[in-house]
Design a protein around this motif. Structure first.
Motif, short mmCIF file in Angstrom:
data_model
loop_
_atom_site.label_atom_id
_atom_site.label_comp_id
_atom_site.label_asym_id
_atom_site.label_seq_id
_atom_site.Cartn_x
_atom_site.Cartn_y
_atom_site.Cartn_z
N GLU A 169 37.85 45.02 37.40
CA GLU A 169 38.37 44.84 38.75
C GLU A 169 37.48 43.92 39.57
N GLY A 172 37.55 38.91 39.95
CA GLY A 172 38.79 38.41 40.54
C GLY A 172 39.25 37.10 39.97
N HIS A 201 44.90 53.62 37.51
CA HIS A 201 43.96 52.56 37.88
C HIS A 201 44.36 51.25 37.21
N ALA A 204 47.43 49.86 38.85
CA ALA A 204 47.14 49.29 40.17
C ALA A 204 46.54 47.89 40.04
N ILE A 205 45.63 47.70 39.08
CA ILE A 205 45.05 46.38 38.85
C ILE A 205 46.15 45.39 38.47
N ARG A 207 49.34 45.45 39.14
CA ARG A 207 50.23 45.13 40.26
C ARG A 207 49.53 44.31 41.33
N ASP A 208 48.27 44.59 41.58
CA ASP A 208 47.53 43.83 42.60
C ASP A 208 47.42 42.35 42.23
N HIS A 209 47.41 42.06 40.92
CA HIS A 209 47.20 40.68 40.47
C HIS A 209 48.42 40.14 39.71
N ASP A 210 49.54 40.81 39.81
CA ASP A 210 50.79 40.42 39.15
C ASP A 210 50.57 40.12 37.66
N THR A 238 55.24 56.52 41.17
CA THR A 238 54.93 55.51 42.18
C THR A 238 56.22 54.92 42.75
N GLU A 240 56.99 51.92 43.05
CA GLU A 240 57.41 50.72 42.29
C GLU A 240 58.00 51.06 40.93
N ASN A 244 55.72 45.87 36.41
CA ASN A 244 54.52 45.36 35.74
C ASN A 244 54.07 46.20 34.55
#
Length: 406
Positions: A169, A172, A201, A204-205, A207-210, A238, A240, A244
């Motif tokens: 994570e 970036g 976790h 989430a990673i 989805r945050d970064h597509d 969730t 969503e 992803n």
């Protein structure tokens, strides 16, 4: 976190599989026992469901028709029903849009890399595909076939034999060009199981970064204790849903049917629609009789329970024979032992010695991994042992292991 590749290759530069490397290591060396035992290939040998032959014959007429890439309605419904029972998701999965059959999870894992790279906005950068290290060969194949850079995420004892998501994570720049992440639970070969928090976790990673998260769950039905949680059940909680995420599973390990070549992909409906088009262009259909049999097999749990009992007996043997040797601990999932050999030498040395002196064949752990972010191979001092024989054969083989450590 980016690393250069360090493949062992033939003279012409061809990448060599772990089994080819093992053949080279042992070439010309006879086994040191009149009864050789091969514990390398993860090919289940327990009894397959008794109705398979009759179901194949029942669907013989389907051989005269081209099967649909999307699979039959019966098969997709059977898979959706199994997911519903197994993960408490009854009625949640849409069998028309969120399930796509494939010829074993290996095929799906490979082809999924193509739409994953195609959908990513890379802004002129080279795509990256991340994978747990040790890894399954199909993950690497997908990366190389799409021109992506394979990035190996070490899964070591220090990280619970799963990749360190917090460290990932923090990178970036890497995540910005990552098209897909391959994770496996229960892990091959360590048997580690990702809990719900870990899966959440990872999701989430993604989805945050597509990024597409590809969760390989082909060992999900072989476990000690509680059933491993699944990524679909975590994602379903969730807002969503399955965005992803694609989960892969098959009948090879669950039902002792590696020759049937029957698996499925489930999750993100939009992504599966793109993957359908890729497979419709270049992928093979699952034969109609195989689809018919598969639907029946997903609907039966009796043989799966018997299968789990058989592996539990083999793990009981390992507990009794190995004790704490080789840093052995009964893994929570899968049917491999991941044994630490540094007191005798690295995994390749141990595998050579075990074959030469005692006639037991195992895979050096380094052959299943690559040098990761630290420049070291996380499998270097391990060997993988497949518990695919009957319990007494496993006992005989492991008793020979003990002599190597004596």
């Amino acid at each position: 976190m980016s690393v250069s590749l360090n493949f062992t290759s033939l003279a012409d530069g061809t990448i060599v599989s772990p089994f080819s490397r093992l053949r080279t290591l042992l070439d010309g060396i006879p086994p040191g026992h009149d009864r050789a035992i091969d514990l390398t290939l993860g090919e289940p040998r327990e009894t397959m469901p008794p109705f398979v032959g009759a179901k194949l014959a029942e669907a013989e007429a389907l051989l005269a028709k081209y099967p649909a890439i999307k699979g039959s309605d019966d098969l997709r419904r059977a898979v959706a029903d199994w997911i519903g029972r197994r993960y408490g998701l009854a009625g949640v999965i849409d069998p028309d849009r969120e399930i796509l059959p494939c010829n074993g999870s290996r095929e799906g894992l490979f082809y999924a890399a193509f739409p994953a790279v195609a959908r990513k906005d890379l802004k002129g950068r080279r795509p990256a595909i991340l994978m747990c290290n040790p890894y399954y060969q199909a993950y690497l194949g997908g990366a190389l076939a799409t021109g992506a850079e394979p990035i190996f995420l070490d899964a070591t004892e220090e990280t619970g034999h799963l990749p360190d998501l917090a460290a990932l994570e923090a990178d970036g720049d890497l995540l910005a060009r990552t098209a897909a992440i391959y994770l496996c639970s229960p892990a091959n070969p360590q048997g580690a199981v990702a809990d719900e928090a870990y899966i959440a976790h990872a999701l989430a990673i993604a989805r945050d970064h597509d990024i597409m998260l590809f969760f390989d769950e082909c060992y999900s039905e072989i476990y000690s204790g509680a059933p491993p949680p699944g990524a679909l059940e975590v994602a379903a909680k969730t807002p969503e849903r399955f965005r992803n995420l694609v989960v892969f599973n098959s009948l090879s390990k669950r039902s002792n049917l590696p020759g049937l070549r029957s698996g499925f992909m489930a999750g993100d409906a939009d992504f599966l629609a793109s993957l359908f088009e890729v497979r419709n262009l270049i992928g093979p259909q699952m034969p109609g009789p195989v689809q018919h049999v598969s639907a029946a097999v997903w609907g039966d749990e009796a043989h799966v329970i018997a299968n789990r009992r058989a592996y539990a007996e083999k793990y009981d043997v390992a507990d009794a024979v190995l004790g704490p040797r080789f840093d052995y601990r009964r893994p929570p999932g899968g049917f491999f032992l991941w044994l630490e050999t540094s007191q005798i030498g690295n995994g390749a040395h141990f595998a050579l010695t075990l074959w030469k002196r005692f006639g037991v064949k195992v895979i050096p752990g380094a052959y299943l991994a690559q040098a990761g972010s630290r420049g070291t191979n996380p499998g270097e001092t391990y060997v993988r042992v497949a518990l695919v024989h009957d319990a007494e054969t496993i006992r005989e083989a492991l008793e020979r292991f003990v002599h190597v450590s004596a």
